[in-house]
Write a protein that holds these residues in place. Structure first.
Motif, mmCIF file in Angstrom:
data_model
loop_
_atom_site.group_PDB
_atom_site.id
_atom_site.type_symbol
_atom_site.label_atom_id
_atom_site.label_comp_id
_atom_site.label_asym_id
_atom_site.label_seq_id
_atom_site.Cartn_x
_atom_site.Cartn_y
_atom_site.Cartn_z
ATOM 1 N N TYR A 184 -10.121 -0.307 7.646
ATOM 2 C CA TYR A 184 -10.598 -1.672 7.496
ATOM 3 C C TYR A 184 -9.452 -2.654 7.697
ATOM 4 O O TYR A 184 -8.283 -2.327 7.543
ATOM 5 N N VAL A 185 -9.841 -3.845 8.036
ATOM 6 C CA VAL A 185 -8.912 -4.970 8.098
ATOM 7 C C VAL A 185 -8.860 -5.596 6.711
ATOM 8 O O VAL A 185 -9.891 -5.737 6.052
ATOM 9 N N LEU A 186 -7.688 -5.971 6.282
ATOM 10 C CA LEU A 186 -7.572 -6.630 4.990
ATOM 11 C C LEU A 186 -7.096 -8.066 5.194
ATOM 12 O O LEU A 186 -6.146 -8.311 5.929
ATOM 13 N N ILE A 220 -4.401 -8.373 8.175
ATOM 14 C CA ILE A 220 -3.603 -7.281 8.724
ATOM 15 C C ILE A 220 -4.521 -6.136 9.097
ATOM 16 O O ILE A 220 -5.492 -5.848 8.401
ATOM 17 N N SER A 221 -4.211 -5.492 10.210
ATOM 18 C CA SER A 221 -5.019 -4.372 10.672
ATOM 19 C C SER A 221 -4.768 -3.134 9.814
ATOM 20 O O SER A 221 -3.856 -3.088 9.004
ATOM 21 N N TRP A 222 -5.604 -2.129 10.031
ATOM 22 C CA TRP A 222 -5.465 -0.888 9.259
ATOM 23 C C TRP A 222 -4.068 -0.275 9.426
ATOM 24 O O TRP A 222 -3.447 0.159 8.468
ATOM 25 N N SER A 223 -3.574 -0.269 10.660
ATOM 26 C CA SER A 223 -2.269 0.351 10.929
ATOM 27 C C SER A 223 -1.116 -0.523 10.477
ATOM 28 O O SER A 223 0.017 -0.066 10.355
ATOM 29 N N GLY A 224 -1.414 -1.797 10.275
ATOM 30 C CA GLY A 224 -0.345 -2.727 9.939
ATOM 31 C C GLY A 224 0.355 -3.285 11.162
ATOM 32 O O GLY A 224 1.245 -4.119 11.053
ATOM 33 N N ILE A 251 2.351 -10.750 5.352
ATOM 34 C CA ILE A 251 1.349 -9.789 4.903
ATOM 35 C C ILE A 251 1.771 -8.398 5.320
ATOM 36 O O ILE A 251 2.284 -8.188 6.423
ATOM 37 N N SER A 252 1.574 -7.438 4.440
ATOM 38 C CA SER A 252 1.911 -6.056 4.749
ATOM 39 C C SER A 252 0.942 -5.144 4.008
ATOM 40 O O SER A 252 0.188 -5.604 3.140
ATOM 41 N N ARG A 253 0.967 -3.885 4.347
ATOM 42 C CA ARG A 253 0.076 -2.952 3.649
ATOM 43 C C ARG A 253 0.669 -1.562 3.663
ATOM 44 O O ARG A 253 1.438 -1.197 4.552
ATOM 45 N N ASN A 254 0.272 -0.799 2.672
ATOM 46 C CA ASN A 254 0.585 0.618 2.597
ATOM 47 C C ASN A 254 -0.761 1.322 2.579
ATOM 48 O O ASN A 254 -1.399 1.453 1.529
ATOM 49 N N SER A 255 -1.211 1.740 3.745
ATOM 50 C CA SER A 255 -2.550 2.315 3.848
ATOM 51 C C SER A 255 -2.682 3.611 3.058
ATOM 52 O O SER A 255 -3.758 3.927 2.562
ATOM 53 N N ALA A 256 -1.601 4.347 2.941
ATOM 54 C CA ALA A 256 -1.645 5.592 2.177
ATOM 55 C C ALA A 256 -1.968 5.317 0.713
ATOM 56 O O ALA A 256 -2.566 6.144 0.025
ATOM 57 N N LYS A 257 -1.556 4.149 0.238
ATOM 58 C CA LYS A 257 -1.820 3.763 -1.149
ATOM 59 C C LYS A 257 -2.981 2.786 -1.255
ATOM 60 O O LYS A 257 -3.281 2.304 -2.348
ATOM 61 N N ASN A 258 -3.617 2.469 -0.127
ATOM 62 C CA ASN A 258 -4.719 1.496 -0.135
ATOM 63 C C ASN A 258 -4.305 0.202 -0.822
ATOM 64 O O ASN A 258 -5.068 -0.366 -1.619
ATOM 65 N N THR A 259 -3.107 -0.239 -0.534
ATOM 66 C CA THR A 259 -2.588 -1.446 -1.153
ATOM 67 C C THR A 259 -2.044 -2.387 -0.085
ATOM 68 O O THR A 259 -1.415 -1.945 0.868
ATOM 69 N N ALA A 260 -2.320 -3.653 -0.264
ATOM 70 C CA ALA A 260 -1.792 -4.671 0.637
ATOM 71 C C ALA A 260 -1.031 -5.704 -0.174
ATOM 72 O O ALA A 260 -1.251 -5.856 -1.381
ATOM 73 N N TYR A 261 -0.150 -6.412 0.503
ATOM 74 C CA TYR A 261 0.712 -7.368 -0.173
ATOM 75 C C TYR A 261 0.738 -8.688 0.591
ATOM 76 O O TYR A 261 0.563 -8.717 1.805
ATOM 77 N N LEU A 262 0.975 -9.744 -0.143
ATOM 78 C CA LEU A 262 1.202 -11.041 0.469
ATOM 79 C C LEU A 262 2.468 -11.617 -0.164
ATOM 80 O O LEU A 262 2.437 -12.052 -1.315
ATOM 81 N N GLN A 263 3.555 -11.571 0.589
ATOM 82 C CA GLN A 263 4.806 -12.157 0.136
ATOM 83 C C GLN A 263 4.793 -13.628 0.509
ATOM 84 O O GLN A 263 4.669 -13.976 1.678
ATOM 85 N N MET A 264 4.920 -14.473 -0.510
ATOM 86 C CA MET A 264 4.839 -15.913 -0.293
ATOM 87 C C MET A 264 6.182 -16.540 -0.632
ATOM 88 O O MET A 264 6.613 -16.468 -1.789
ATOM 89 N N ASN A 265 6.811 -17.121 0.358
ATOM 90 C CA ASN A 265 8.117 -17.756 0.186
ATOM 91 C C ASN A 265 8.018 -19.248 0.455
ATOM 92 O O ASN A 265 7.056 -19.717 1.052
ATOM 93 N N SER A 266 9.029 -19.964 0.017
ATOM 94 C CA SER A 266 9.075 -21.416 0.233
ATOM 95 C C SER A 266 7.766 -22.074 -0.166
ATOM 96 O O SER A 266 7.201 -22.878 0.584
#
Length: 122
Positions: free
Chosen positions: A32-34, A51-55, A70-85
């Motif tokens: 899935y896309v997240l 982000i796509s499934w593969s990242g 935006i990033s993801r660890n598909s093996a852990k079914n977890t996605a991240y949003l790093q927000m700066n500034s």
């Protein structure tokens, strides 16, 4: 059925950073896309990033491009949003959601988390 749980929200001063996480529970093998969306008080929900499934493919709203990652660890079914500034106008409830195909349209996302509040003080 996919269950999504966001975490990492909070209050930060302008110029600061936050990292949001989205944990997804889904049957193994579902790709899935997240996406991340946000909704400020009195405003409609808006696309932030996806982000796509593969990242390997990402998409950002112009308002956050160069500041958010935006990033993801598909093996852990977890996605991240790093927000700066961060800016006061980034203040909103942030939601993660999943879709079968990459899109900025919220209506195409089938499952949503409960949201996490991000407040940026000036």
């Amino acid at each position: 059925q996919v269950q999504l749980v966001e975490s990492g929200g909070g209050m930060v001063q302008a110029g600061g950073s936050l990292r949001l996480s989205c944990s997804a529970s889904a049957r193994t093998g579902i790709r899935y896309v997240l996406g991340w969306f946000r909704q400020a008080p009195g405003q409609e929900r808006k696309f932030v990033a996806a982000i796509s499934w593969s990242g390997g493919s990402t998409d950002y709203a112009d308002s956050v491009k160069g500041r958010f990652d935006i990033s993801r660890n598909s093996a852990k079914n977890t996605a991240y949003l790093q927000m700066n500034s961060l800016k006061p106008e980034d203040t909103a409830v942030y939601f993660c959601a999943v879709a079968h195909q990459a899109t900025r349209k919220g209506a195409r996302y089938a499952y949503w988390g409960q949201g996490t509040q991000v407040t940026v003080a000036s």
